[in-house]
Scaffold this motif. Structure first.
Motif, short mmCIF file in Angstrom:
data_model
loop_
_atom_site.label_atom_id
_atom_site.label_comp_id
_atom_site.label_asym_id
_atom_site.label_seq_id
_atom_site.Cartn_x
_atom_site.Cartn_y
_atom_site.Cartn_z
N LYS A 36 55.34 3.75 12.49
CA LYS A 36 54.44 2.77 11.84
C LYS A 36 53.29 3.34 10.68
O LYS A 36 52.14 3.20 10.42
N ILE A 37 53.82 4.32 10.04
CA ILE A 37 53.32 4.89 8.91
C ILE A 37 54.17 4.70 7.67
O ILE A 37 55.52 4.39 7.81
N VAL A 38 53.74 4.61 6.45
CA VAL A 38 54.52 4.62 5.22
C VAL A 38 54.19 5.79 4.45
O VAL A 38 52.88 6.07 3.97
N ASN A 39 55.36 6.76 4.10
CA ASN A 39 54.74 7.79 3.28
C ASN A 39 55.06 7.41 1.97
O ASN A 39 56.15 7.40 1.27
N PHE A 40 54.02 7.37 0.99
CA PHE A 40 53.96 7.44 -0.45
C PHE A 40 54.77 8.50 -1.26
O PHE A 40 55.34 8.30 -2.19
N ALA A 41 54.82 9.73 -0.66
CA ALA A 41 55.32 10.52 -1.21
C ALA A 41 56.98 10.92 -0.98
O ALA A 41 57.54 11.85 -0.95
N HIS A 42 57.55 9.65 -0.48
CA HIS A 42 58.97 9.88 -0.08
C HIS A 42 59.69 10.16 -1.35
O HIS A 42 60.80 10.84 -1.06
N GLY A 43 59.36 9.89 -2.46
CA GLY A 43 60.06 9.89 -3.58
C GLY A 43 60.32 11.55 -3.92
O GLY A 43 60.99 11.92 -4.56
N GLU A 44 59.15 12.32 -3.43
CA GLU A 44 59.18 13.82 -3.57
C GLU A 44 60.36 14.43 -2.80
O GLU A 44 61.12 15.37 -3.24
N LEU A 101 46.89 10.86 2.52
CA LEU A 101 47.61 12.09 2.61
C LEU A 101 48.90 12.43 1.64
O LEU A 101 49.25 13.23 1.29
N SER A 102 49.43 10.95 1.44
CA SER A 102 50.69 11.05 0.50
C SER A 102 50.42 11.55 -0.98
O SER A 102 51.21 12.18 -1.20
N LEU A 103 49.33 11.18 -1.38
CA LEU A 103 48.78 11.48 -2.65
C LEU A 103 48.54 12.91 -2.79
O LEU A 103 49.01 13.73 -3.62
N GLY A 104 48.01 13.57 -1.70
CA GLY A 104 47.95 14.98 -1.65
C GLY A 104 49.40 15.51 -1.49
O GLY A 104 49.58 16.71 -2.21
N LEU A 105 50.29 15.10 -0.83
CA LEU A 105 51.69 15.63 -0.61
C LEU A 105 52.28 15.58 -2.19
O LEU A 105 53.25 16.52 -2.53
N ILE A 106 52.04 14.33 -2.87
CA ILE A 106 52.77 14.46 -4.15
C ILE A 106 52.19 15.37 -4.98
O ILE A 106 53.06 16.11 -5.70
N TYR A 107 50.98 15.55 -5.23
CA TYR A 107 50.34 16.81 -5.97
C TYR A 107 51.22 18.33 -5.48
O TYR A 107 51.71 19.10 -6.29
N ASN A 218 63.49 15.71 -13.10
CA ASN A 218 62.41 16.65 -13.50
C ASN A 218 61.47 16.60 -12.16
O ASN A 218 61.57 15.73 -11.46
N PRO A 219 60.60 17.54 -12.14
CA PRO A 219 59.49 17.40 -10.89
C PRO A 219 58.85 16.03 -10.73
O PRO A 219 58.24 15.86 -9.58
N TYR A 220 58.86 15.45 -11.78
CA TYR A 220 57.99 14.07 -11.39
C TYR A 220 58.84 12.80 -11.47
O TYR A 220 58.34 11.70 -11.41
N ILE C 287 44.48 21.55 -5.10
CA ILE C 287 43.89 20.38 -4.83
C ILE C 287 44.73 19.49 -3.81
O ILE C 287 44.16 19.04 -2.85
N GLY C 288 46.22 19.37 -3.97
CA GLY C 288 47.08 18.92 -3.02
C GLY C 288 46.65 19.37 -1.74
O GLY C 288 46.51 18.63 -0.70
N ALA C 289 46.54 20.55 -1.53
CA ALA C 289 46.38 21.10 -0.04
C ALA C 289 44.88 20.96 0.34
O ALA C 289 44.96 20.60 1.53
N ILE C 290 44.09 20.84 -0.59
CA ILE C 290 42.64 20.60 -0.12
C ILE C 290 42.61 19.11 0.55
O ILE C 290 42.17 18.79 1.46
N LEU C 291 43.62 18.21 -0.12
CA LEU C 291 43.24 16.70 0.19
C LEU C 291 43.98 16.79 1.30
O LEU C 291 43.38 15.95 2.47
N ILE C 292 45.19 17.27 1.74
CA ILE C 292 45.67 17.45 3.00
C ILE C 292 44.91 17.74 4.29
O ILE C 292 44.79 17.15 5.22
N LEU C 293 44.34 18.97 4.08
CA LEU C 293 43.61 19.71 4.85
C LEU C 293 42.48 18.87 5.42
O LEU C 293 41.93 18.52 6.42
#
Lengths: 292, 439, 325
Positions: A36-44, A101-107, A218-220, C287-293
């Motif tokens: 029951k979660i959606v991972n916005f970072a799935h594209g990564e 959390l997904s946004l953090g994973l994307i970065y 590319n990475p993006y 920053i990404g790691a900080i957000l996750i943590l």
């Protein structure tokens, strides 16, 4: 060139474009069903799959279609780690925390990839790039046929796994009723890891097919396909795998139709217009059950 | 309520205080170096262009400093150049922060760089307000120096604008491709050549489109635009757009696109949609990845160019370009691209105008930029000199046209210059598979 | 009660610090610029937070940010009105469109709502560059009058204090809303829509109200940014612009007044602070790691940190006598 011929061509481009969306969307839906979660970072994961494929291809010169297995295995491992260390701790703390959390994973993923593989765009050539097969009025490159077939095989395999295998049945049970599944002795946390890893493996397969079809990466690259896949599962209905497949096909065809009739800049917008119209009529999507 | 009153009192007090303490300009000590701020995208989606620009700037600064720096008459000695990086993060907010930091914290004497017209146009205002000379070497929209709502007199444009892209390509089509098609297929001389345009929906793409339109109208050329299609930046699937273009039966297709897009569009056009036609693309596509990406589908297509990884107009430019490429490769292990080339020249321009001005006074440097006339370096310029036009402060590039020819030894296409006559290596070829359009 | 008073004094202190900060920084243009963008994003994040407070998490808030920017610019250019007036007109237009978008969203929940709002940002952008291109300049964008003309001495300080005043006003407004009957209604809808209806709260009305206020404030923020930049392009509808308020608010603390403020301030300091060290990709990775943590260990945001530390301290003190024996 006749009207019919153009129509057939556009339909075929839509079908082919739909394949990558369908793989991503099916993975997202499998994860949503169980966790029951959606991972916005799935594209990564798609992006990592693309780079793994290109790297192995550059190192070994293997047939890129064989590398699909390798990139799926790599992503199973990455997926398991992300599930265990990132998503499991925040399960049940709210939908917006999952987006965050997904946004953090994307970065994290985009810039790690840029560090490892640089951020120059790249592309590779499939060994079959110059082979085309005439089908009726169309002249279809062999690669596209293989891509459609590979997608179909993966989806059929997933279907068999979910229907026939013990683990697959346990996963389906978990997605239907998590508490009930726990009561009958299913280790739901293990199901979480499985669903997340399989979802990532599907994204990896999409990444390999992306690279093989000659598209640049590319990475993006992952963000836009992920958003579209997300829109597709919302359109098809959260948790519904047939919904994801039909949603993916509708999107592939509608986008290409809009590009033809209205111009290329409407390509993205039209998919969301369809989404909004469908949701106004049916707030849970085409195949979604009412309520959660 | 009491809370609000207190707050308002606080703010009013602070504003009054602000009015009383006007900033006094900092004392003028003898500078030890010329500070050049380089605004580039080191992070975000445009970072691969930005990094190349920064690396090229470093190569130029190293060369100048190896020679002892720049002679400034006011101090009667040579002083070195120091580059200060400003990362615009490929965003408008990032650009604002980077530029204000360069201007006020680092107190740079000159600014060089700037990529993406959308990002550049949002921080231009600050540059104008603070009257810092700015040599734009990456943003291609003519708006940068043509806009009238701010004072752009300190802003100089040293990279071809979309106006020149469209103009040179149109001239080439008219002077070379049109006669070749008419001769080969026995068409009458007054036949209108059918051009279709695919453009990125951005200032870059639209600029190319309108430049071609204007050139056809102004020069009364025997060409007509039979179809035009746009797409959103970053698109990867062009098959449908190409199918519509093919249905208009063009003789040639002008694609105002980015290399990462064209590397996908060209194989899709030639293989999937089976367009047996000549594609022409603007100069920003001339990069090593592009040649790798298009494979043999690029054969006989045309790239407009000002700086190519694999060729250069014969003569002194070729030697200078080769020397620059080698230095860049030794230092960074890769090829410089055309944005890098103009940024490399931008640093040299900054050094030259500081020397000409004989001081680091910003107004004097601006005047020196206005009257600059220095020999061309790694890119061909009109009249062989770098100088800025009086009206919109744009330097004038001599763009040339390359045709791609398959090179089996490297398994990639390689460019040969086919236009203009003064620079060309060989003549344009119409391939055997080429099919002209028809009404 | 004690806590309430503490918070009041604390917020007064924050505003006091913000008011004298320019003098401490000697009116450094770069830092003022960072502060101004930070204030604008505090307004923007707070507006997003208000909508989330009513149980509606938007993924396309850039739509309102951009509509406010374009509306204010066009009104100012066409009518010659001062941007000080047009920013609020731009906000009002964004609020109006917010209600329209809200109407399509009232039946939707969670992901469905998120995706529809996301889609609206893309559709609004497509309309801006196609049908409205003659007005908006398409992808070229158009120049926008500055909040304070750069001819005025000390204009940057005047802009800073104007934006600071508006920010404080917005936060005060949101504070009053949260404490009022409307705020209670938002909370009731978020917790349980059916129960809210039973107790006489009309969910549709309040949801639309939340959309209107939130879109209006986001529009004001967008207009402020554009009049500060002096130029507007369709990039203002970018996905990243929609994501920022989410990142800032949740990092700070969702559903609290201080959350968006704390989140924006902390992340701005981190973001621009790390830049000083010349980091590029590494900065985003950190920053990404900080957000996750942060979301794992502080799911209620940075504002819950004092409570968390206090709790940890108490537990420690309870434990330590045991450990001694």
């Amino acid at each position: 060139m006749g009207e019919l011929e153009i129509f057939l061509q556009i339909l075929f481009w839509g079908l082919y474009a739909g394949c990558i969306y369908i793989l991503l969307a099916t993975g997202l839906n499998l994860i949503f069903g169980v966790m029951k979660i959606v991972n916005f970072a799935h594209g990564e994961f798609l992006m990592v799959g693309a780079y793994v494929t290109a790297t192995v291809f550059a190192l070994t010169g293997l047939n890129p279609y064989v590398i699909i297995l390798f990139s799926m295995v790599v992503l199973v491992a990455i997926g398991a780690a992300v599930e265990r260390f990132c998503f499991r701790p925040i399960l049940g703390t709210g939908k917006l925390n999952e987006i965050f959390l997904s946004l953090g994973l994307i970065y994290l993923f985009q810039n790690l990839a840029a560090l490892i593989w640089t951020d120059k765009w790249q592309s590779i050539q499939s060994p079959y790039a110059s082979i085309s097969i005439p089908i009726g009025p169309l002249n279809v490159p062999l690669d596209y046929i293989i891509i459609i077939v590979v997608t179909a095989i993966i989806l059929a395999g997933l279907h068999l796994f979910l229907k026939r295998s013990r683990t697959g049945r346990a996963m389906r049970a978990t997605s239907q009723n998590r508490k009930g599944a726990m009561l009958v002795g299913i280790d739901v946390e293990r199901m979480d890891v499985f669903s997340f890893s399989i979802g990532c493996a599907l994204a990896a397969a999409a990444g390999t097919l992306w690279v093989v079809s000659g598209q640049v990466f590319n990475p993006y690259m992952g963000s836009i396909p992920a958003v579209k896949a997300f829109a597709i599962i919302i359109l098809g209905g959260l948790g519904s795998i047939p919904g994801a497949i039909i949603g993916g096909l509708i999107y592939g065809v509608a986008e290409n139709g809009a590009a033809f009739l209205l111009g290329g800049m409407w390509k993205d917008a039209v998919s969301f217009i369809i989404l909004i119209v469908v949701l106004v009529v049916r707030p849970t999507g085409l195949f979604g059950e009412s309520g959660e | 309520m009491r809370y609000a009153v207190l707050f308002i009192a606080c703010v009013i007090g602070a504003i009054l205080f602000a009015g009383c303490t006007q900033q006094t300009p900092s004392q003028t000590t003898q500078p030890e170096e010329i500070k050049i701020g380089v605004i580039v995208s080191m992070t975000g989606p445009a970072s691969n262009v930005g990094k190349n620009m920064w690396q090229s700037a470093v190569v130029a600064a190293d060369e100048i400093n190896a020679d002892g720096g720049v002679f400034i008459k006011e101090y009667n000695k040579k002083i070195p150049i120091r580059l200060i990086q400003g990362d615009d993060e490929s965003t408008q907010q990032g650009g604002q922060k980077a530029v204000t930091k360069l201007i006020t914290d680092d107190k740079v004497d000159i600014l060089v760089g700037g990529y993406s017209s959308a990002v550049t146009s949002t921080y231009e205002q600050i540059v104008a307000d603070h009257k810092v000379p700015f040599i734009v070497t990456g943003a291609s929209s003519p708006i940068i120096t043509h806009r009238t709502d701010i004072d752009t007199s300190y802003i100089f444009h040293h990279c071809p604008t979309t106006d020149s892209y469209g103009q040179y390509t149109t001239w080439f089509i008219d002077q070379v491709i049109r006669p070749a098609i008419n001769a080969k297929f026995g068409f009458p001389d007054d036949r209108n050549l059918r051009v279709a345009i695919i453009y990125q929906d951005s200032p870059f793409g639209k600029g190319g489109l309108s430049a071609m339109n204007n050139t056809i109208t102004n020069d009364k050329l025997k060409m007509e635009i039979v179809g035009q299609q746009s797409y959103k930046m970053g698109e990867s699937d062009f098959r449908t757009v190409l199918t519509s273009i093919k249905a208009t039966n063009p003789d040639v297709v002008y694609a105002v696109v980015f290399p990462n897009e064209m590397a996908q569009m060209l194989p899709q056009a030639r293989r999937d949609v089976q367009m047996d036609t000549i594609f022409l693309v603007p100069e920003n596509n001339d990069a090593p990845e592009y040649y790798k990406g298009i494979g043999n589908y690029g054969e006989y297509s045309i790239i407009e160019s000002r700086f190519s990884p694999y060729t250069a107009p014969k003569g002194p430019i070729a030697d200078a370009a080769m020397a620059f490429k080698n230095k860049f490769k030794d230092k960074w292990g890769a090829f410089p691209d055309m944005m890098g080339a103009s940024t490399y020249e931008g640093i040299y321009i900054a050094a030259k105008v500081s020397e000409n001005a004989g001081t680091l006074n910003k107004d004097a440097i601006r005047q020196a930029l206005g009257t600059l006339s220095m020999p061309q370096m790694v890119e061909a310029m009109s009249d062989g000199t770098i100088s800025f036009s009086k009206d919109f402060r744009e330097s004038r590039f001599d763009l040339y046209m390359e045709q791609l020819i398959w090179d089996p030894t490297v398994n990639e296409c390689r460019p040969v210059i086919v236009w203009p006559d003064a620079l060309k290596d060989t003549s344009f070829v119409l391939p055997d598979w080429y099919k002209p359009g028809s009404a | 009660m004690d806590r309430e008073r503490l918070i009041r004094y604390l917020s007064l202190l924050v505003i006091g610090v913000a008011a004298v900060l320019p003098f401490v920084l000697e009116a450094n243009l770069y830092l003022l610029n960072v502060l101004i963008l930070m204030l604008i994003f505090i307004i923007f994040s707070s507006s997003w937070n208000l909508l989330a407070y009513s149980g509606q998490g938007s993924l396309g808030h850039a739509a309102f940010f951009g509509i406010g920017g374009y509306a204010s610019t066009l009104i100012a250019v066409q009518s010659g009105l001062s941007p000080y007036v047009t920013i609020f007109l731009g906000g009002a237009i964004a609020a109006g469109i917010g209600v329209l978008i809200g109407l399509t969203c009232v039946r939707l929940k969670e992901w469905f709502l998120a995706m529809v709002t996301f889609g609206f940002a893309i559709i609004v952008q497509a309309i801006t560059v196609s049908f409205l291109a003659s007005l908006t300049g398409g992808w070229d964008g158009i120049a926008s009058p500055r909040l304070v003309s750069s001819q005025v001495p000390g204009y940057i300080l005047i802009e800073y204090y104007s934006i600071l005043a508006i920010t404080a006003g917005v936060i005060l407004l949101i504070y009053l809303i949260f404490k009022s009957k409307i705020g209670m209604a938002f909370l009731a809808i978020r917790e349980n829509e059916i129960e809210a209806r039973v107790s006489g709260v009309d969910p549709v009305r309040y949801k639309l109200l939340a959309f209107a206020i939130s879109a209006g404030l986001a529009g004001v923020a967008g207009a402020l940014e554009i009049h500060y930049f002096g130029y507007i392009t369709p990039e203002i509808y970018g996905i990243d612009i929609s994501f920022w308020p989410i990142i800032y608010t949740i990092l700070g603390g969702l559903g609290t007044i201080a959350g968006p403020v704390v989140g924006t301030v902390v992340l701005t300091i981190l973001w621009d602070g790390l830049k000083v060290f010349g980091l590029t990709y590494e900065r985003y990775i950190i920053i990404g790691a900080i957000l996750i943590l942060s979301v794992i260990f502080l799911p209620k945001g940075l504002v819950s940190l004092p409570d968390k530390i206090a709790g940890w301290w108490k537990r420690r003190q309870k434990k330590s006598p045991d450990a001694g024996t």
